[in-house]
Design an enzyme around this catalytic site. Structure first.
Site, PDB file in Angstrom:
ATOM      1  N   HIS A 176      -4.926  19.632 -12.179  1.00  0.00           N
ATOM      2  CA  HIS A 176      -3.627  19.040 -12.503  1.00  0.00           C
ATOM      3  C   HIS A 176      -2.707  20.017 -13.235  1.00  0.00           C
ATOM      4  O   HIS A 176      -1.579  19.659 -13.572  1.00  0.00           O
ATOM      5  CB  HIS A 176      -3.806  17.736 -13.298  1.00  0.00           C
ATOM      6  CG  HIS A 176      -4.259  17.910 -14.704  1.00  0.00           C
ATOM      7  ND1 HIS A 176      -5.575  17.765 -15.099  1.00  0.00           N
ATOM      8  CD2 HIS A 176      -3.574  18.189 -15.831  1.00  0.00           C
ATOM      9  CE1 HIS A 176      -5.676  17.952 -16.399  1.00  0.00           C
ATOM     10  NE2 HIS A 176      -4.467  18.213 -16.868  1.00  0.00           N
ATOM     11  N   ASP A 235     -11.177  17.460 -10.672  1.00  0.00           N
ATOM     12  CA  ASP A 235     -10.068  18.110 -11.380  1.00  0.00           C
ATOM     13  C   ASP A 235     -10.436  19.550 -11.725  1.00  0.00           C
ATOM     14  O   ASP A 235     -10.735  19.886 -12.874  1.00  0.00           O
ATOM     15  CB  ASP A 235      -9.739  17.299 -12.637  1.00  0.00           C
ATOM     16  CG  ASP A 235      -8.448  17.740 -13.302  1.00  0.00           C
ATOM     17  OD1 ASP A 235      -7.666  18.462 -12.656  1.00  0.00           O
ATOM     18  OD2 ASP A 235      -8.230  17.342 -14.468  1.00  0.00           O
ATOM     19  N   SER A 238      -5.807  20.813 -21.562  1.00  0.00           N
ATOM     20  CA  SER A 238      -6.339  20.671 -20.210  1.00  0.00           C
ATOM     21  C   SER A 238      -6.617  22.026 -19.589  1.00  0.00           C
ATOM     22  O   SER A 238      -5.831  22.962 -19.730  1.00  0.00           O
ATOM     23  CB  SER A 238      -5.347  19.925 -19.323  1.00  0.00           C
ATOM     24  OG  SER A 238      -5.271  18.574 -19.672  1.00  0.00           O
TER      25      SER A 238
END
EC number: 3.4.21.20
Length: 261
Positions: free
Chosen positions: A64, A108, A201
């Protein structure tokens, strides 16, 4: 370099865009030589993610964290300073996992092929990836590092670190509708105010000097536990992808190519 510093300042001042290491502390400078800071340009604007060097020409991060262009900074401690240890490298190719699903944030994981090889030094070197024979267990103590905000109201521009314990899968299954124990790891004791969050992230969960997870998502308020992508489940894809894309270093372009494999 000055425009980049201005962009970094802008990113760090954005509360929702900057990441958080909650309940951690400043890391000893350059004690995580595999850490990468990603500055991402997309149609929505600028954002930042973490990542980590797994080979001189590849950085691993979260799927992402994709953008139309990505600049990678290696060897940094303070990302707003021009440190001699820093290496700024543009991304040649972003390779998302072909089964990444933005709706449930499954699979992810993304490889970034660098436009040139990183130079190994005391401040820049790859981290080890997991072997199939060794698996994480609930209670294992691991470390997460990242840049960004350390609370809802206070930011930082130096690398932060926090120690987190692996939790039982059921804990995340109870909190997150799409949690998948086959490809994800549940991390962070809910009784402790320690976690990675949002713009962290893409950063690594490192256990016994091996990168086992990738910061993926968590609760909106940053309370643990959080969900990490389980690297071990994707090792065949990682190895296959790095073999497929042989190093071909080119002059910088305005945008990076995207591929799936």
């Amino acid at each position: 370099m000055q425009p980049l510093l201005l962009l970094l300042t802008f990113i760090l001042l954005q509360g929702d865009e900057a990441g958080k290491i909650i309940g951690g502390r400043e890391a000893r400078p350059h004690s995580y030589p595999y850490m990468a800071f990603l500055l991402i340009q997309s149609p929505e604007g600028l954002s930042a993610c973490g990542g980590f060097l797994v080979r001189e020409d590849f950085v691993l991060t979260a799927a992402h964290c994709l953008g139309s262009s990505i600049n990678v900074t290696l060897g940094a401690h303070n990302i707003q300073m021009r440190e001699r240890t820093q290496q700024l490298i543009t991304v040649l190719r972003a390779i998302r996992h072909p089964d990444y699903n933005p709706q449930n944030i499954r699979n992810d994981i993304m490889l970034l092929q660098l436009r040139r090889r990183a130079r190994r030094s005391g401040s820049v070197k790859p981290v080890a990836l997991p072997q199939a024979s060794k698996k994480l267990q609930p209670g294992d103590l691991c470390t997460v590092a990242g840049w960004g905000r350390v609370s809802q109201s206070r930011g930082t521009n130096v690398l932060q670190e926090v120690q987190l314990r692996v939790q039982m899968d059921q804990m995340c299954a109870n909190r997150f509708q799409f949690y998948n124990s086959q490809t994800q790891i549940c991390v962070g004791n809910p009784r402790e105010r320690k976690s990675a969050f949002r713009g962290d992230s893409g950063g690594p969960l490192v256990c016994s000097n091996v990168a086992q997870g990738i910061v993926s998502y968590g609760s909106n308020n940053g309370n643990p536990p959080a969900v990490f992508t389980k690297i071990q489940s994707f090792m065949p894809w990682i190895k296959r992808t790095m073999r497929r894309f042989a190093p071909r270093y080119q002059r910088p372009a305005n945008s990076l190519s995207q591929a799936q494999t």
